[in-house]
Write an enzyme that holds these catalytic residues in place. Structure first.
Site, short mmCIF file in Angstrom:
data_model
loop_
_atom_site.label_atom_id
_atom_site.label_comp_id
_atom_site.label_asym_id
_atom_site.label_seq_id
_atom_site.Cartn_x
_atom_site.Cartn_y
_atom_site.Cartn_z
N ASP A 45 0.86 10.45 2.04
CA ASP A 45 0.56 9.68 0.83
C ASP A 45 0.36 10.66 -0.32
O ASP A 45 -0.73 10.83 -0.85
CB ASP A 45 -0.71 8.85 1.09
CG ASP A 45 -1.01 7.89 -0.04
OD1 ASP A 45 -0.12 7.63 -0.88
OD2 ASP A 45 -2.15 7.38 -0.09
N ASP A 86 1.19 -0.87 -5.06
CA ASP A 86 0.38 0.32 -5.31
C ASP A 86 1.33 1.36 -5.92
O ASP A 86 2.06 2.04 -5.19
CB ASP A 86 -0.20 0.78 -3.96
CG ASP A 86 -0.93 2.09 -4.06
OD1 ASP A 86 -1.09 2.62 -5.18
OD2 ASP A 86 -1.36 2.59 -3.00
N ASN A 129 -4.34 11.13 -1.69
CA ASN A 129 -5.06 9.94 -1.25
C ASN A 129 -6.55 10.09 -1.56
O ASN A 129 -7.12 11.17 -1.41
CB ASN A 129 -4.84 9.71 0.26
CG ASN A 129 -5.49 8.43 0.73
OD1 ASN A 129 -6.68 8.40 1.04
ND2 ASN A 129 -4.73 7.35 0.75
N SER A 130 -7.16 8.99 -1.97
CA SER A 130 -8.55 9.02 -2.43
C SER A 130 -9.54 9.47 -1.36
O SER A 130 -10.66 9.85 -1.67
CB SER A 130 -8.95 7.63 -2.93
OG SER A 130 -8.10 7.22 -3.94
N ARG A 159 -6.41 1.32 -12.08
CA ARG A 159 -7.33 1.76 -11.02
C ARG A 159 -8.13 2.96 -11.49
O ARG A 159 -7.57 3.99 -11.87
CB ARG A 159 -6.52 2.09 -9.77
CG ARG A 159 -7.26 2.83 -8.70
CD ARG A 159 -6.47 2.76 -7.42
NE ARG A 159 -6.79 3.79 -6.48
CZ ARG A 159 -6.24 3.90 -5.28
NH1 ARG A 159 -5.32 3.02 -4.90
NH2 ARG A 159 -6.58 4.87 -4.47
N LYS A 201 0.13 12.44 -6.47
CA LYS A 201 -1.22 11.97 -6.17
C LYS A 201 -1.71 12.51 -4.82
O LYS A 201 -0.93 12.95 -3.97
CB LYS A 201 -1.29 10.44 -6.21
CG LYS A 201 -0.39 9.67 -5.25
CD LYS A 201 -0.86 9.60 -3.80
CE LYS A 201 -2.20 8.98 -3.62
NZ LYS A 201 -2.20 7.54 -3.70
N ASP A 219 0.67 4.09 -7.41
CA ASP A 219 0.08 5.44 -7.55
C ASP A 219 -0.15 5.78 -9.03
O ASP A 219 -0.70 4.97 -9.76
CB ASP A 219 0.97 6.48 -6.84
CG ASP A 219 0.98 6.29 -5.32
OD1 ASP A 219 0.06 5.63 -4.80
OD2 ASP A 219 1.90 6.80 -4.66
N GLU A 236 -3.04 4.25 -10.97
CA GLU A 236 -4.32 4.95 -10.84
C GLU A 236 -4.37 6.17 -11.76
O GLU A 236 -3.34 6.81 -12.02
CB GLU A 236 -4.58 5.34 -9.38
CG GLU A 236 -3.61 6.35 -8.82
CD GLU A 236 -3.68 6.45 -7.28
OE1 GLU A 236 -3.73 5.39 -6.61
OE2 GLU A 236 -3.69 7.57 -6.77
N SER A 291 0.82 -1.22 0.00
CA SER A 291 0.00 0.00 0.00
C SER A 291 0.85 1.27 0.00
O SER A 291 1.76 1.42 0.83
CB SER A 291 -0.88 -0.03 1.26
OG SER A 291 -1.23 1.27 1.67
N GLY A 292 0.51 2.20 -0.87
CA GLY A 292 1.21 3.48 -0.89
C GLY A 292 0.97 4.26 0.39
O GLY A 292 1.91 4.85 0.95
N LEU A 293 -0.28 4.24 0.87
CA LEU A 293 -0.58 4.94 2.12
C LEU A 293 0.24 4.36 3.26
O LEU A 293 0.83 5.09 4.07
CB LEU A 293 -2.08 4.80 2.43
CG LEU A 293 -2.53 5.32 3.80
CD1 LEU A 293 -2.32 6.82 3.91
CD2 LEU A 293 -3.99 4.96 4.07
N HIS A 307 -12.53 1.91 -7.47
CA HIS A 307 -12.43 2.42 -6.10
C HIS A 307 -13.65 3.27 -5.77
O HIS A 307 -14.21 3.95 -6.64
CB HIS A 307 -11.16 3.25 -5.95
CG HIS A 307 -10.65 3.31 -4.53
ND1 HIS A 307 -11.08 2.47 -3.55
CD2 HIS A 307 -9.73 4.13 -3.94
CE1 HIS A 307 -10.46 2.75 -2.41
NE2 HIS A 307 -9.64 3.75 -2.62
C1 SPV Z 1 -3.43 2.50 -0.50
O1 SPV Z 1 -3.54 1.56 0.30
O2 SPV Z 1 -2.47 3.26 -0.53
C2 SPV Z 1 -4.50 2.76 -1.45
C3 SPV Z 1 -5.85 2.43 -1.10
O3 SPV Z 1 -4.24 3.30 -2.48
S1 SPV Z 1 -6.61 3.89 -0.57
O4 SPV Z 1 -5.86 4.41 0.54
O5 SPV Z 1 -7.93 3.42 -0.26
O6 SPV Z 1 -6.66 4.84 -1.65
MG MG Z 2 -2.48 4.22 -2.49
#
Ligand code: SPV
Ligand code: MG
Length: 301
Positions: free
Chosen positions: A67, A94, A131-132, A167, A129, A96, A123, A55-57, A198
């Site tokens: 992130d 991930d 974070n979503s 994504r 980026k 990004d 994505e 996971s990027g986060l 997502h």
């Molecule tokens: C991550 O885990 O970094 C993701 C998922 O990209 S989210 O945080 O839901 O965007």
């Molecule tokens: Mg991410």
């Protein structure tokens, strides 16, 4: 080597990518669990998960960063390399937005293949980026520009099994189902092996609507962080290919570290925490200290 892999070193990357491909394309719903370093990757694998979400986060927050691409792509690469060296299960990075344009994607994919990472998720947002789950609206990449990244990734992979997951952030950006479907279709046609759709809505409805309209054009991957109350069985019924539990190890580690740090700080003693923690011996075991001891017998004079 830190451990003896079941998957032989030669063609290891290809074999691991094949494992990820099987998870994505198999008839049964599969599950990827988040990890963010070698230790958490080992814990995920030893628990029994067949694959890992890098996971990027989680990677960025475990580095103390946001992130927002504050960690450079080579710093992320270094982290996932530790992870891939630690486990025998495939890792989906991930990636990004691919950290730039199509050319950054090419460099990234070449290095991921060299370092035995099984696949990358890209994505359709703008570098750097966001974070979503931050803010209301997110700027998306132009469809043709993002398709160029997907094509560049597929043309660069050094073996056939490497997986590129596209994504779609249209639902996150509030652009609705038809935009999400249009984008997913374009990315699929550009060569993506799977589509990650997502959503941040708590009821999961737009995910089910998307899955219904999408049919079986390509495997669907979801991240139910915000719609965690929806029973997993419903995703299975909807023929979701892969479910990502995206950030729960880094969050668990925050809680655990806060707890132990506070107790030691308050009590100025280890007595209250020792019995609740894994022993130092367990730390040695998890990194396979025994293998080094055996190697010393073999190689030291
Ligand atoms: C991550 O885990 O970094 C993701 C998922 O990209 S989210 O945080 O839901 O965007
Ligand atoms: Mg991410």
């Amino acid at each position: 080597m830190q451990q003896h892999f079941k998957v032989a070193p030669r063609h290891r990357g290809e074999a691991l990518s094949k494992n990820l491909r099987d998870l994505l394309t198999g008839d049964e719903t599969s599950f990827l669990m988040e990890a963010h370093n070698g230790l958490s990757a080992r814990i995920v694998a030893e628990t029994g998960f067949a694959g890992i979400w890098a996971s990027g986060l989680s990677i960025s927050s475990s580095l103390g960063l946001r992130d927002a691409n504050e960690a450079s792509w080579t710093q992320v690469l270094e982290v996932v390399e530790y992870m891939a060296d630690s486990v025998d299960v495939p890792i989906l990075l991930d990636g990004d937005t691919g950290y730039g344009n199509f050319n950054s994607v090419r460099r990234l994919v070449a290095k991921l293949c060299q370092r035995n990472i099984a696949g990358v998720c890209l994505e359709d947002k703008i570098f750097p980026k966001t974070n979503s789950f931050i803010g209301e609206s997110q700027e998306l990449a132009a469809i043709d520009e993002f398709c160029g990244k997907i094509k560049a990734a597929k043309d660069t992979q050094t073996h056939d099994q490497f997986c590129v997951v596209a994504r779609v952030e249209a639902l996150i950006a509030g652009l609705g189902l038809s935009e999400a479907l249009k984008r997913a279709d374009a990315y699929h046609k550009a060569g993506a092996d799977a589509i990650l759709i997502h959503s941040k809505k708590a009821d999961g409805k737009e995910i089910f609507q998307f899955a219904e309209e999408w049919g079986n054009r390509a495997p669907l991957v979801i991240v139910p962080t915000m719609y965690y109350r929806v029973p997993t069985e419903e995703f299975i019924q909807a023929k979701i290919s892969t479910i990502i539990w995206a950030n729960h190890n880094v969050r668990a580690s925050i809680a655990a570290m806060r707890d132990v740090t506070k107790k030691i700080y308050d009590l100025r003693s280890l007595a209250s925490v020792e019995s609740s923690l894994p022993s130092v011996k367990e730390v040695f075991e998890i990194v396979n200290q025994q293998e080094l001891t055996d190697a010393e017998q073999k190689y030291l004079p």
